[in-house]
Design a protein around this motif. Structure first.
Motif, PDB file in Angstrom:
ATOM      1  N   GLY A 117      -3.275   9.427  11.898  1.00 37.60           N
ATOM      2  CA  GLY A 117      -2.411   9.334  11.216  1.00 37.60           C
ATOM      3  C   GLY A 117      -1.803   8.026  10.525  1.00 37.60           C
ATOM      4  O   GLY A 117      -1.604   7.387  10.117  1.00 37.60           O
ATOM      5  N   ILE A 118      -3.225   7.557   9.779  1.00 41.26           N
ATOM      6  CA  ILE A 118      -3.510   5.877   9.045  1.00 41.26           C
ATOM      7  C   ILE A 118      -2.837   6.642   7.060  1.00 41.26           C
ATOM      8  O   ILE A 118      -4.293   7.061   7.515  1.00 41.26           O
ATOM      9  CB  ILE A 118      -4.588   5.334   9.757  1.00 41.26           C
ATOM     10  N   PRO A 119      -2.891   6.446   6.800  1.00 41.89           N
ATOM     11  CA  PRO A 119      -1.991   6.536   5.381  1.00 41.89           C
ATOM     12  C   PRO A 119      -3.045   5.882   4.790  1.00 41.89           C
ATOM     13  O   PRO A 119      -3.471   5.077   4.593  1.00 41.89           O
ATOM     14  CB  PRO A 119      -0.786   6.786   5.215  1.00 41.89           C
ATOM     15  N   PHE A 120      -3.108   6.239   3.116  1.00 40.05           N
ATOM     16  CA  PHE A 120      -4.217   5.980   1.775  1.00 40.05           C
ATOM     17  C   PHE A 120      -3.377   5.155   1.167  1.00 40.05           C
ATOM     18  O   PHE A 120      -2.622   6.102   0.659  1.00 40.05           O
ATOM     19  CB  PHE A 120      -5.426   7.211   1.551  1.00 40.05           C
ATOM     20  N   LEU A 121      -3.341   4.464   1.027  1.00 41.65           N
ATOM     21  CA  LEU A 121      -2.700   3.687   0.479  1.00 41.65           C
ATOM     22  C   LEU A 121      -3.981   3.956  -1.151  1.00 41.65           C
ATOM     23  O   LEU A 121      -2.448   3.623  -2.722  1.00 41.65           O
ATOM     24  CB  LEU A 121      -2.879   2.313   0.130  1.00 41.65           C
ATOM     25  N   SER A 122      -4.717   3.868  -1.457  1.00 44.52           N
ATOM     26  CA  SER A 122      -5.606   3.663  -2.936  1.00 44.52           C
ATOM     27  C   SER A 122      -6.981   4.288  -2.204  1.00 44.52           C
ATOM     28  O   SER A 122      -7.353   4.172  -1.247  1.00 44.52           O
ATOM     29  CB  SER A 122      -5.371   2.897  -3.643  1.00 44.52           C
ATOM     30  N   GLY A 123      -7.900   5.050  -3.409  1.00 46.60           N
ATOM     31  CA  GLY A 123      -8.663   5.880  -3.060  1.00 46.60           C
ATOM     32  C   GLY A 123      -9.054   6.623  -2.599  1.00 46.60           C
ATOM     33  O   GLY A 123      -8.538   7.352  -2.675  1.00 46.60           O
ATOM     34  N   ARG A 124     -10.447   6.499  -2.208  1.00 47.67           N
ATOM     35  CA  ARG A 124     -10.437   8.117  -0.857  1.00 47.67           C
ATOM     36  C   ARG A 124     -11.711   7.778   0.496  1.00 47.67           C
ATOM     37  O   ARG A 124     -11.628   6.140   0.910  1.00 47.67           O
ATOM     38  CB  ARG A 124     -11.515   8.544  -1.635  1.00 47.67           C
ATOM     39  N   ALA A 125     -11.531   8.672   1.078  1.00 47.99           N
ATOM     40  CA  ALA A 125     -11.991   8.975   2.175  1.00 47.99           C
ATOM     41  C   ALA A 125     -13.098   9.021   2.393  1.00 47.99           C
ATOM     42  O   ALA A 125     -13.921   9.096   1.490  1.00 47.99           O
ATOM     43  CB  ALA A 125     -11.160   9.803   3.711  1.00 47.99           C
ATOM     44  N   PHE A 126     -14.059   8.466   3.884  1.00 51.87           N
ATOM     45  CA  PHE A 126     -15.556   8.399   2.986  1.00 51.87           C
ATOM     46  C   PHE A 126     -16.352  10.583   2.960  1.00 51.87           C
ATOM     47  O   PHE A 126     -14.987  11.374   3.736  1.00 51.87           O
ATOM     48  CB  PHE A 126     -16.481   8.580   4.652  1.00 51.87           C
ATOM     49  N   ALA A 127     -16.753  10.303   2.771  1.00 47.19           N
ATOM     50  CA  ALA A 127     -17.463  11.674   2.303  1.00 47.19           C
ATOM     51  C   ALA A 127     -18.214  12.476   2.739  1.00 47.19           C
ATOM     52  O   ALA A 127     -20.002  10.825   2.915  1.00 47.19           O
ATOM     53  CB  ALA A 127     -17.746  11.817   0.266  1.00 47.19           C
ATOM     54  N   ALA A 128     -18.966  13.755   2.389  1.00 43.27           N
ATOM     55  CA  ALA A 128     -19.967  13.821   3.393  1.00 43.27           C
ATOM     56  C   ALA A 128     -21.102  12.935   2.154  1.00 43.27           C
ATOM     57  O   ALA A 128     -22.884  12.513   3.211  1.00 43.27           O
ATOM     58  CB  ALA A 128     -20.196  15.238   3.109  1.00 43.27           C
TER      59      ALA A 128
END
Length: 896
Positions: A632-643
């Motif tokens: 439940g840690i929100p992103f403020l900008s950018g993206r998450a890790f991807a495959a």
């Protein structure tokens, strides 16, 4: 003839004078012989000379007689004292036996006061006073590193510790160790053992020999896998090898590699690290796989304890460490810039050197609170005994009139106090035993073998005895002083013979006022700790704490390499996410407020801030792409890790907003780059920024954090985090089945919810314990204070029966009687509460450093304490007031 002055002989009227008696006796015999010789016609001078010659060595005889007589007098005095004391004890026991209710109340009061004090002392003794086992246990110091990013003392690197050990002018010896998990391979399967991995001088620094076999020899920590040996603790020897003494010399398999058992330690040894009950000790890098980096000064995961050279003080050692730290800073600026090292006595480093500056203050606060509770109990008992003395006024006056000395009367009262205190002391041991058992049963949310180590040993029993004696003497002062002021004429002239003197009544009132004031201080402290604990539990930590299941596993290096390990965890997350009731699942190397952490050295590229030569040291974690959703840690900008962010693609990281604001203030951090681990280390790109979270201490400002991708940085030991839509524990079984289905040899441990991890883990457990302890003290003080108010008011009603009866006979209304009685008790309560509030305002400031979100002079707590205390005091007054309204005027008048 006599060698003592004549005036000295008159002391025999005060006490036996052996010297004078011996002189008189010798003079008598010589004079008698002189007279006898004179009667036969000898000159007196010649007769005396003849008498002296016949007597022999007078001085020697005098010395011999004095020694003999003084010995006999001493024995006789002790026998008389013992006989008198025995008689006083019998009289006291007979007198107390006639009032069993009084004995029960006083004994219970003493038992609670002394028992709680002894229980808290047992905790303080365990964590501050009791040395480690071994000849050098009491003299050890612990070293801790501090730097700009982590100001609290923490672990060192092996290379730094090795350099400090070289300062032989300060340290007689210095040991380095860390704690790790190994697998003991047996016919029953793999068993996890917690061991200290240490330098070979580990036991030599302690000064502790083996119970069976031997400890490590010098040089057995050199090389890698050159001396694969293990020393077992007594607990592991009993549990894993059934206490078989032939285990010494046996080769066992650890992590599928041969390791020789060379010794077993005594039962008192449980390891150096507080709270952790280890299974054994191995030498550094001698058990596969080697894990300690001996030369990397940025790898700071090792604990250090040392023995100072004889004559070297702690301040001198600290100064030497400061100079050595500056020398290392000049030699290794990249890793040791602004690094200092502190030395703390080992006893003050428990349970963690990080809070060593707070440990003495916490111990002092809790010992003060329990001693205040004990003083309240003593005041209560003193008030009851004072009333008992008043009732016995006629008896004491008659005994004084027929020859009893004041000391004899006082001694009788003190003996009664001691008998009552002894009864309470016996009960106190039972209370302390129950409290210690309760403390040791406290569950800590971890699979680490924990041991609180709180024991009811001879040290605690001795403390209980001293506390009992002190309580008896404190309690007996007021009644003894009252007993020595007996005058038969005054009593016989009084109508009742047992009327209390005004001074004694005022003294009882003062005792009640005092115990109410002390109770206010204890209650205010309890209220502050309760609010602090409540604030801590409601604190927003920056991540989800509800509906979150945690489960850890560790892949064995001999069965999984990096590729198969990544495949295992990817498949695990995929299968767990498909379980009904699971919203999301991710993996992480560390969890917030856990027992392990890691630090990465960061060198930002194209940053406007000044970058120090050794870069910035920030906490880091290795996580999967689903970790942020599960936590439940929100992103403020950018993206998450991807495959696509795998080991073959450019490295990427995600940082929190605290790091972004620190390194690129006023600029977007996404797309920025930085070096990891060194100025020439890997270049990584920031692809996302998440909101900061608390990780080390509740209430802290989020620290800069770097999240690395599991797809690019492999770790074999990971924790699975599962966000559920239902009770998390209900999914533990199917998730565990998935793990074992993927690899039957993979151990599953630390299965618990995040709520349990926070509540019973290092985050809030000690805050909750402090709140619970202070609440017990507060309730106990409140109960004792209410009993004191009740006793004073009830006794006053009994003494004023005639007066109240006359008032009622003259037409006084029942409300007037109620107001009269309740007003007396409430007046004392108001005075005591006012004094207690002033005392609290003056003293509770010392608690400011250990409170969360509440001021030491919180008005809500003060108002609550005042209201509670006045309510309890009012209830305590109502019972004797109601009894006063039931007084029959005729019976009251006739009773006098």
């Amino acid at each position: 003839m006599p060698d003592s002055a004549k005036w000295y002989r008159y002391l025999r009227f005060w006490r036996p004078n052996v010297a004078a008696d011996v002189d008189d006796e010798l003079a008598f015999h010589i004079d008698a012989r002189t007279e006898e010789l004179s009667r036969f016609g000898m000159e007196r001078a010649a007769a005396r000379a003849q008498a002296l010659r016949e007597f022999g060595d007078v001085e020697r005889t005098r010395v011999t007689l004095r020694v003999m007589d003084e010995h006999h007098a001493s024995v006789a005095q002790r026998l008389r004292f013992a006989a008198d004391l025995s008689r006083d004890v019998r009289v006291a026991c007979r007198a107390l036996a006639r009032t069993p209710g009084f004995v029960a109340v006083v004994g219970l009061t003493f038992a609670l006061g002394i028992g709680v004090t002894s229980a808290i002392y047992s905790v303080v003794d365990t964590y501050m006073f009791r040395p480690l086992p071994g000849a050098h246990g009491a003299a050890l110091v612990v070293l801790g590193r501090t730097d700009k990013d982590i100001p609290q003392p923490h672990d060192l690197s092996y290379a730094d510790a090795r350099d400090f050990r070289a300062d032989t002018a300060v340290f007689a010896d210095l040991a380095i160790y860390t704690t790790r998990i190994i697998e003991l391979n047996t016919d029953r399967g793999a068993e996890r053992l917690w061991v200290d991995e240490a330098t070979a001088n580990y036991f030599r620094v302690l000064g502790l020999p083996a119970y069976l076999g031997r400890t490590f020899l010098a040089g057995e920590d050199e090389g890698v896998m050159s001396h694969p040996t293990i020393v077992l603790t007594y607990k592991a020897w009993k549990a894993r090898f059934a206490g078989d003494s032939s285990v010494v010399g046996r080769v066992v398999r650890v992590n599928e590699h041969p390791v020789t058992v060379i010794g077993v330690m005594p039962p008192a040894f449980h390891g150096i690290r507080p709270l952790v009950d280890i299974d054994g000790v191995v030498c550094i890098n001698q058990v596969w796989p080697a894990t300690v980096d001996l030369d990397n000064r940025a790898s700071i995961g090792l604990s250090v304890f040392a023995l100072l050279r004889h004559g070297v003080s702690l301040s001198r050692a600290s100064e030497a460490l400061r100079l050595d730290a500056r020398r290392l800073e000049r030699a290794y600026p990249a890793t040791n810039k602004n690094v200092t090292v502190v030395a703390v006595p080992e006893r003050y480093s428990r349970p963690s050197i990080a809070i060593s500056s707070l440990t003495p203050a916490l111990a002092a606060v809790f010992m003060t609170l329990v001693i205040l509770v004990l003083l309240v109990a003593c005041a209560n008992v003193a008030s009851l005994l004072l009333a008992r003395v008043v009732v016995r006024s006629r008896e004491l006056a008659i005994r004084a009139a027929i020859g009893a000395s004041q000391w004899r009367l006082v001694r009788q009262i003190l003996v009664e106090c001691c008998v009552l205190a002894f009864v309470g002391g016996v009960g106190a041991v039972g209370v302390a035993y129950a409290a210690v058992r309760g403390l040791n049963s406290i569950h800590l949310a971890t699979d680490i073998p924990m041991r609180w180590g709180v024991e009811l040993d001879w040290r605690v029993i001795l403390f209980s005895g001293v506390a009992t004696l002190a309580a008896a003497l404190i309690t007996g002062i007021a009644p003894a002083a009252a007993a020595r002021r007996r005058n038969l004429n005054d009593l016989l002239k009084s109508s009742g013979g047992n009327s209390p003197l005004g001074a004694q009544q005022r003294l009882r009132s003062m005792l009640v006022v005092g115990q109410i004031a002390v109770s206010v201080v204890v209650l205010v402290a309890a209220g502050l700790f309760a609010r602090s604990s409540a604030n801590a539990s409601r604190m927003t930590l920056g991540f989800r704490s509800d509906h979150l299941l945690m489960m850890s596993t560790a892949l064995r290096p001999q069965t999984h390499d990096n590729t198969s390990g990544r495949q295992f965890y990817d498949e695990l997350v995929r299968r767990v996410t498909a379980v009904p009731g699971v919203r999301s699942a991710g993996i992480a190397e560390f969890v917030p407020f856990g027992y392990n952490l890691d630090v990465a050295t960061v060198f930002p590229i194209a940053s406007s801030v000044n970058v120090p030569a050794n870069g910035f040291s920030y906490f880091t974690n290795v996580v999967s792409s689903e970790y942020f959703a599960a936590m439940g840690i929100p992103f403020l900008s950018g993206r998450a890790f991807a495959a696509r962010d795998d080991e073959n693609s450019p490295r990427v990281v995600i940082v929190n907003d605290a790091l972004a604001k620190t390194l690129w203030p006023g600029e977007p951090a996404v797309g920025k780059r930085l070096h990891l681990d060194s100025a020439n280390g890997s270049i990584v790109e920031i692809v996302g920024v998440v909101r900061g979270m608390q990780d080390l201490l509740p209430g802290e400002t989020p620290r800069p954090y770097v999240f690395q991708h599991f797809g690019q940085v492999y770790r074999s030991d990971m924790t699975l985090l599962v966000h559920t839509t239902q009770q998390p524990t209900s999914l533990a079984a199917p998730v565990r089945a998935i793990v074992t289905g993927l690899d039957a040899t993979a151990p599953v441990f630390d299965v618990r919810t995040m709520e349990d991890h926070l509540r019973n883990g290092p985050a809030f457990l000690f805050t909750r314990l402090g709140s619970a302890f202070s609440a017990v003290f507060g309730v106990l003080a409140l109960v004792l204070a209410s009993i004191g108010v009740y006793g004073v008011v009830s006794y006053s009603v009994a003494q004023r029966t005639r007066e109240i009866g006359l008032r009622v006979a003259l037409g006084a209304r029942l409300t007037s009687v109620l107001r009269l009685v309740v007003g007396q008790g409430m007046k004392l309560a108001w005075i005591g509460t006012g004094a207690g509030v002033l005392l609290s305002l003056a003293t509770t400031g010392v608690l400011s450093s250990i409170l969360f979100g509440v001021a030491p002079r919180d008005p809500l707590v003060l108002a609550g304490v005042i209201a509670s205390l006045m309510l309890i005091a009012g209830v305590a007054c109502l019972v004797p007031a109601w009894r006063a309204t039931r007084i029959d005027p005729l019976i009251a008048i006739r009773s006098e």
